[in-house]
Scaffold this motif. Structure first.
Motif, PDB file in Angstrom:
ATOM      1  N   ARG A   1      80.322  48.284  54.605  1.00 44.60           N
ATOM      2  CA  ARG A   1      80.131  48.556  56.036  1.00 44.60           C
ATOM      3  C   ARG A   1      80.466  47.301  56.834  1.00 44.60           C
ATOM      4  O   ARG A   1      80.817  46.265  56.264  1.00 44.60           O
ATOM      5  CB  ARG A   1      78.703  49.034  56.332  1.00 44.60           C
ATOM      6  CG  ARG A   1      77.622  48.049  55.953  1.00 44.60           C
ATOM      7  CD  ARG A   1      76.229  48.689  56.036  1.00 44.60           C
ATOM      8  NE  ARG A   1      75.228  47.801  55.448  1.00 44.60           N
ATOM      9  CZ  ARG A   1      74.545  46.889  56.128  1.00 44.60           C
ATOM     10  NH1 ARG A   1      74.709  46.760  57.426  1.00 44.60           N
ATOM     11  NH2 ARG A   1      73.680  46.101  55.513  1.00 44.60           N
TER      12      ARG A   1
ATOM     13  N   LEU B   1      81.920  44.363  58.982  1.00 38.98           N
ATOM     14  CA  LEU B   1      83.185  43.638  58.923  1.00 38.98           C
ATOM     15  C   LEU B   1      83.884  43.843  57.574  1.00 38.98           C
ATOM     16  O   LEU B   1      85.123  43.867  57.500  1.00 38.98           O
ATOM     17  CB  LEU B   1      82.859  42.154  59.137  1.00 38.98           C
ATOM     18  CG  LEU B   1      83.955  41.236  59.583  1.00 38.98           C
ATOM     19  CD1 LEU B   1      84.760  41.788  60.732  1.00 38.98           C
ATOM     20  CD2 LEU B   1      83.311  39.906  60.003  1.00 38.98           C
ATOM     21  N   GLY B   2      83.104  44.011  56.526  1.00 34.85           N
ATOM     22  CA  GLY B   2      83.675  44.176  55.184  1.00 34.85           C
ATOM     23  C   GLY B   2      84.619  45.365  55.107  1.00 34.85           C
ATOM     24  O   GLY B   2      85.756  45.246  54.636  1.00 34.85           O
TER      25      GLY B   2
ATOM     26  N   VAL C   1      75.926  40.180  45.203  1.00 32.51           N
ATOM     27  CA  VAL C   1      76.134  38.722  45.209  1.00 32.51           C
ATOM     28  C   VAL C   1      74.850  37.930  44.950  1.00 32.51           C
ATOM     29  O   VAL C   1      74.889  36.714  44.878  1.00 32.51           O
ATOM     30  CB  VAL C   1      76.829  38.224  46.513  1.00 32.51           C
ATOM     31  CG1 VAL C   1      78.174  38.900  46.716  1.00 32.51           C
ATOM     32  CG2 VAL C   1      75.928  38.393  47.723  1.00 32.51           C
ATOM     33  N   THR C   2      73.717  38.630  44.809  1.00 30.03           N
ATOM     34  CA  THR C   2      72.498  37.908  44.430  1.00 30.03           C
ATOM     35  C   THR C   2      72.261  37.960  42.924  1.00 30.03           C
ATOM     36  O   THR C   2      71.253  37.450  42.450  1.00 30.03           O
ATOM     37  CB  THR C   2      71.247  38.478  45.146  1.00 30.03           C
ATOM     38  OG1 THR C   2      71.088  39.841  44.754  1.00 30.03           O
ATOM     39  CG2 THR C   2      71.369  38.382  46.645  1.00 30.03           C
TER      40      THR C   2
ATOM     41  N   ALA D   1      76.566  39.055  53.521  1.00 28.49           N
ATOM     42  CA  ALA D   1      75.451  38.172  53.900  1.00 28.49           C
ATOM     43  C   ALA D   1      74.336  39.003  54.508  1.00 28.49           C
ATOM     44  O   ALA D   1      74.525  40.165  54.851  1.00 28.49           O
ATOM     45  CB  ALA D   1      75.919  37.113  54.904  1.00 28.49           C
TER      46      ALA D   1
ATOM     47  N   LEU E   1      82.645  33.381  55.141  1.00 25.42           N
ATOM     48  CA  LEU E   1      82.378  33.602  56.570  1.00 25.42           C
ATOM     49  C   LEU E   1      81.133  32.845  56.980  1.00 25.42           C
ATOM     50  O   LEU E   1      80.040  33.082  56.468  1.00 25.42           O
ATOM     51  CB  LEU E   1      82.204  35.098  56.860  1.00 25.42           C
ATOM     52  CG  LEU E   1      83.489  35.901  56.929  1.00 25.42           C
ATOM     53  CD1 LEU E   1      83.224  37.299  57.471  1.00 25.42           C
ATOM     54  CD2 LEU E   1      84.574  35.225  57.778  1.00 25.42           C
TER      55      LEU E   1
ATOM     56  N   TYR F   1      68.590  32.379  58.506  1.00 24.45           N
ATOM     57  CA  TYR F   1      70.031  32.648  58.661  1.00 24.45           C
ATOM     58  C   TYR F   1      70.741  31.388  59.164  1.00 24.45           C
ATOM     59  O   TYR F   1      71.801  31.016  58.659  1.00 24.45           O
ATOM     60  CB  TYR F   1      70.235  33.813  59.628  1.00 24.45           C
ATOM     61  CG  TYR F   1      71.688  34.211  59.799  1.00 24.45           C
ATOM     62  CD1 TYR F   1      72.336  34.984  58.840  1.00 24.45           C
ATOM     63  CD2 TYR F   1      72.420  33.811  60.921  1.00 24.45           C
ATOM     64  CE1 TYR F   1      73.668  35.352  58.987  1.00 24.45           C
ATOM     65  CE2 TYR F   1      73.751  34.180  61.084  1.00 24.45           C
ATOM     66  CZ  TYR F   1      74.372  34.947  60.110  1.00 24.45           C
ATOM     67  OH  TYR F   1      75.696  35.306  60.264  1.00 24.45           O
TER      68      TYR F   1
ATOM     69  N   LYS G   1      73.652  29.367  56.948  1.00 20.93           N
ATOM     70  CA  LYS G   1      75.060  29.143  57.294  1.00 20.93           C
ATOM     71  C   LYS G   1      75.368  27.633  57.346  1.00 20.93           C
ATOM     72  O   LYS G   1      76.468  27.210  57.000  1.00 20.93           O
ATOM     73  CB  LYS G   1      75.416  29.840  58.611  1.00 20.93           C
ATOM     74  CG  LYS G   1      75.393  31.384  58.518  1.00 20.93           C
ATOM     75  CD  LYS G   1      76.407  31.940  57.513  1.00 20.93           C
ATOM     76  CE  LYS G   1      76.456  33.459  57.503  1.00 20.93           C
ATOM     77  NZ  LYS G   1      77.396  34.045  56.557  1.00 20.93           N
TER      78      LYS G   1
ATOM     79  N   VAL H   1      80.624  40.215  66.556  1.00 17.20           N
ATOM     80  CA  VAL H   1      81.274  41.450  66.128  1.00 17.20           C
ATOM     81  C   VAL H   1      80.253  42.591  66.126  1.00 17.20           C
ATOM     82  O   VAL H   1      79.136  42.427  65.603  1.00 17.20           O
ATOM     83  CB  VAL H   1      81.877  41.304  64.711  1.00 17.20           C
ATOM     84  CG1 VAL H   1      82.786  42.476  64.413  1.00 17.20           C
ATOM     85  CG2 VAL H   1      82.640  39.987  64.574  1.00 17.20           C
TER      86      VAL H   1
ATOM     87  N   ASP I   1      76.161  46.274  62.275  1.00 15.16           N
ATOM     88  CA  ASP I   1      74.697  46.426  62.129  1.00 15.16           C
ATOM     89  C   ASP I   1      74.000  45.076  62.283  1.00 15.16           C
ATOM     90  O   ASP I   1      72.914  44.981  62.851  1.00 15.16           O
ATOM     91  CB  ASP I   1      74.361  46.978  60.733  1.00 15.16           C
ATOM     92  CG  ASP I   1      74.877  48.395  60.553  1.00 15.16           C
ATOM     93  OD1 ASP I   1      75.161  49.064  61.560  1.00 15.16           O
ATOM     94  OD2 ASP I   1      74.990  48.824  59.382  1.00 15.16           O
TER      95      ASP I   1
END
Ligand SMILES: NC(=O)c1ccc[n+]([C@@H]2O[C@H](COP(=O)([O-])OP(=O)(O)OC[C@H]3O[C@@H](n4cnc5c(N)ncnc54)[C@H](OP(=O)(O)O)[C@@H]3O)[C@@H](O)[C@H]2O)c1
Length: 245
Positions: free
Chosen positions: A15, A17-18, A62-63, A88, A144, A163, A167, A196, A199
């Motif tokens: 979902r 940007l992916g 990814v975890t 992320a 990203l 967050y 980053k 962007v 969600d």
């Protein structure tokens, strides 16, 4: 997949940007390894893959190092031109107001979850798939980042402790990765997608102007395409402006 065409692996493709990145790269004729932790949950991804045989859906959380290793075993010998670390977390989607990452209610489990997804995940995945990237022609690894990780821009903000910290840590981790992989011919870059309409942005409470996922993905495609081994390695926003650290 067509061996004559370049291949990208994208994380978090189900979902936001992916999925827009999957659509963008497929529209340029790339082979796309579209990974998601629960691919069966994404109707959009299934529809894209049905319409385009060069999109291959794979499971990747990814975890989970085990999940990374299982995917690496499946992809052994498969060149990857661009490894795109997109997945992320902002925080806990069910915690309205993001209180679990604010002073007074700092939550340890959420901290671990955000750092694992946003920092260790992309770094460990890059290590795990480095041979695939070395086998590719373009040899690019992207992560990203976000303006929220910039000390200069957001040093006075405290709405998303984890967050913001994640980053900033990602930036340092990928800077170090860039240093280590440069001599092996791999270009590592930190890109930011802009604001962007996904969600994640809704979850943040931001109600201002935003790019569509398609517009951001098109801009990111152009930035990745233009990336060369001489890139200075500074974080760059989708509009081409350098983000201060
Ligand atoms: N939207 C913005 O304005 C904005 C601004 C700056 C930076 N960014 C960055 O852009 C990237 C994409 O964000 P977005 O706006 O598209 O966010 P999003 O709408 O919240 O989507 C996040 C994606 O990451 C995936 N993900 C989360 N944890 C994962 C895990 N453990 N394993 C695999 N996939 C996982 C999600 O999968 P599930 O569907 O399984 O949850 C989802 O596909 C992120 O790196 C974000 O930090 C976004």
């Amino acid at each position: 997949m067509d061996a004559a065409r370049p291949t990208i692996l994208i994380t978090g493709s189900g979902r936001g940007l992916g999925v827009a990145l999957v659509r963008e790269y497929a529209s340029h004729g790339w082979n796309v390894l579209a990974t998601a932790r629960q691919p069966a949950e994404s109707a959009a991804l299934a529809e894209l893959a049905r319409a385009n045989p060069k999109i291959v859906i794979e499971t990747l959380d990814v975890t989970s190092v085990a999940s990374m290793q299982a995917l690496a075993a499946k992809l052994r010998g498969q060149p990857i031109d661009v490894l795109f670390n997109n997945a992320a977390l902002l925080g806990d989607r069910h915690d309205e107001g993001n209180r679990r990452q604010q002073l007074g209610q700092l939550d340890e489990a959420l901290f671990m979850q955000v750092m694992r997804s946003n920092v260790f995940g992309p770094l460990k995945l890059s290590e795990t798939l480095v041979d695939n990237v070395l086998a590719g022609r373009q040899r690019k690894i992207i992560a990203l980042t976000s303006g929220l990780g910039s000390l200069t821009l957001m040093g006075q903000m405290s709405r998303f402790y984890y967050y913001q910290m994640s980053k900033a840590a990602l930036n340092m981790g990928f800077r170090a990765l860039r240093h280590d992989l440069k001599s092996r011919g791999i270009t590592v870059a930190l890109l930011a997608p802009g604001m962007v309409a996904t969600d994640m942005l809704a979850e943040s409470g931001y109600r201002g102007e935003a790019l569509t996922p398609a517009a951001s993905a098109a801009g990111l495609y152009r930035l990745v395409d233009a990336l060369t081994a001489d890139d200075p390695g500074l974080p760059v926003n989708v509009d081409g402006k350098v983000l201060p650290w």
